[in-house]
Design an enzyme around this catalytic site. Structure first.
Site, mmCIF file in Angstrom:
data_model
loop_
_atom_site.group_PDB
_atom_site.id
_atom_site.type_symbol
_atom_site.label_atom_id
_atom_site.label_comp_id
_atom_site.label_asym_id
_atom_site.label_seq_id
_atom_site.Cartn_x
_atom_site.Cartn_y
_atom_site.Cartn_z
ATOM 1 N N ARG A 179 -3.158 -21.755 -53.654
ATOM 2 C CA ARG A 179 -2.750 -20.713 -54.597
ATOM 3 C C ARG A 179 -2.455 -21.252 -56.000
ATOM 4 N NH1 ARG A 179 -4.659 -18.858 -50.897
ATOM 5 N NH2 ARG A 179 -4.020 -17.072 -49.619
ATOM 6 N N SER A 238 0.674 -9.795 -52.074
ATOM 7 C CA SER A 238 1.706 -10.705 -51.569
ATOM 8 C C SER A 238 2.575 -11.180 -52.730
ATOM 9 C CB SER A 238 1.062 -11.900 -50.871
ATOM 10 O OG SER A 238 0.334 -11.467 -49.738
ATOM 11 N N GLU A 288 4.428 -15.519 -55.970
ATOM 12 C CA GLU A 288 2.997 -15.694 -56.238
ATOM 13 C C GLU A 288 2.607 -14.883 -57.470
ATOM 14 O OE1 GLU A 288 -1.240 -14.819 -53.946
ATOM 15 O OE2 GLU A 288 0.547 -15.280 -52.770
#
Length: 340
Positions: free
Chosen positions: A161, A239, A332
């Site tokens: 990520r 998310s 995130e």
């Protein structure tokens, strides 16, 4: 008239931009950002708005909406499909086009909202695939050096990520992304057990890419992860927290039933599992911002929320997980003008 940034984010949140520019070409994007930088004006480069939470006060500077278009493909039986895509193209439209064209490798990344230019920054991933696996080059505008710079995939420093573009936040504006995809109607080997079960195959086996895309979209819809204006579970940024990567000592301190996955030198666990077992079930919250009723990783705007409401909920969840398990969840989502 000022432009409300709530109109440009999937959270449907964010106050006004002092100045709003829609850049429809690569050169306009470069010129706008370079002009602001030369005058010392703050700049927010905005793609699909699917991974951002913007303050209720808005952004006191220029917001540049990336709206460049164009997909060029060079096809070779030996090399496969070499695809060059403008940053403003919609990611899921590109995935649909790839599957329909017989270009394999993107199918498990179906249904992810946002623009093509955003995917290398976050190294988006889902169902056992990261976009890093299909990226060949990333063309950028280097704001520090005032020059166009192209990175080969190996130079992008991709990991879970993240990428060099995220680590050096604000330095690079993605202009174009080049992908290398094998030809064929079969998707790549299925690595994710949930998806393998849905397809009726064993992990490691392959299935038609079109069928993989269909199943991925169905799974994501079931979790409220495919955008739908009438469904408040999708008024989110997907998310909100990343899955934590732990040291062996931290992983050993978790309950035996906690998920554990190899992650380089560390051990990854599930943020969703931590949230649920810290006392935050799906649908948690009594105000205008709650957890999704279908997926605890998504914080949602139920229609009347403010950014402040979402931030308060995020802090409550972060603090509850830390108190229960000693692990601090990391967002995130890109936070603009706010912090948790």
């Amino acid at each position: 008239m000022t432009e409300s940034l709530a109109n440009h984010t999937t959270f449907r949140l964010g106050g006004p931009a002092r100045r709003f520019v829609e850049a429809t070409t690569e050169q306009q994007l470069i010129d706008t950002v370079a002009d602001c930088d030369s005058r010392g004006e703050p700049v927010l480069v905005l793609g699909g708005g699917s991974n951002v939470l913007i303050a209720d006060e808005g952004f006191d500077g220029t917001v540049v909406k990336v709206a460049s278009r164009g997909v060029r493909a060079d096809i070779s039986d030996c090399a496969g499909a070499d695809i060059s895509v403008a940053a403003g193209e919609t990611w899921d439209d590109l995935v649909a086009h790839a599957v329909a064209s017989g270009w394999s490798g993107m199918e498990t990344l179906s249904g992810i909202p946002g623009s093509v230019g955003a995917v290398p920054i976050q190294n988006v991933g889902a169902y056992g695939t990261e976009v890093a696996s299909v990226i060949q080059r990333v063309r950028t505008w280097d704001r520090r050096d005032g020059a166009v710079r192209t990175f080969a995939a190996a130079e992008c420093d991709f990991s879970y990520r993240t990428s060099r573009f995220k680590r050096e936040a604000g330095r690079y504006v993605v202009l174009r992304v080049d992908f290398q995809l094998p030809l064929g109607d079969l998707g790549q080997p299925i690595r994710y057990p949930e998806l393998a079960r849905a397809l009726g195959v064993e992990a490691g086996q392959r299935a038609p890419a079109a069928q993989v895309r269909e199943k991925v979209l169905a799974i994501r819809r079931g979790k409220g992860m495919v955008l739908d204006e009438s469904d408040h579970d999708t008024w989110s940024a997907g998310s909100f927290f990343t899955n934590p990567v732990l040291t062996p000592e931290q992983a050993a301190a978790l309950p035996a039933e906690a998920p554990r996955f190899p992650a380089g030198e560390g051990i990854k666990t599930s943020a969703a599992w931590l949230i649920q077992h810290a006392g935050f079930p799906a649908g948690y919250g009594s105000g205008p911002a709650t957890l999704s009723t279908r997926h605890v990783l998504a914080l949602t705007n139920r229609g009347q929320a403010t950014t402040g409401d979402v931030v308060s909920l995020a802090r409550e969840i972060r603090d509850g997980v830390r108190e229960r398990f000693g692990i601090t969840l990391v967002p995130e989502v890109n936070l603009v003008g706010v912090g948790i």
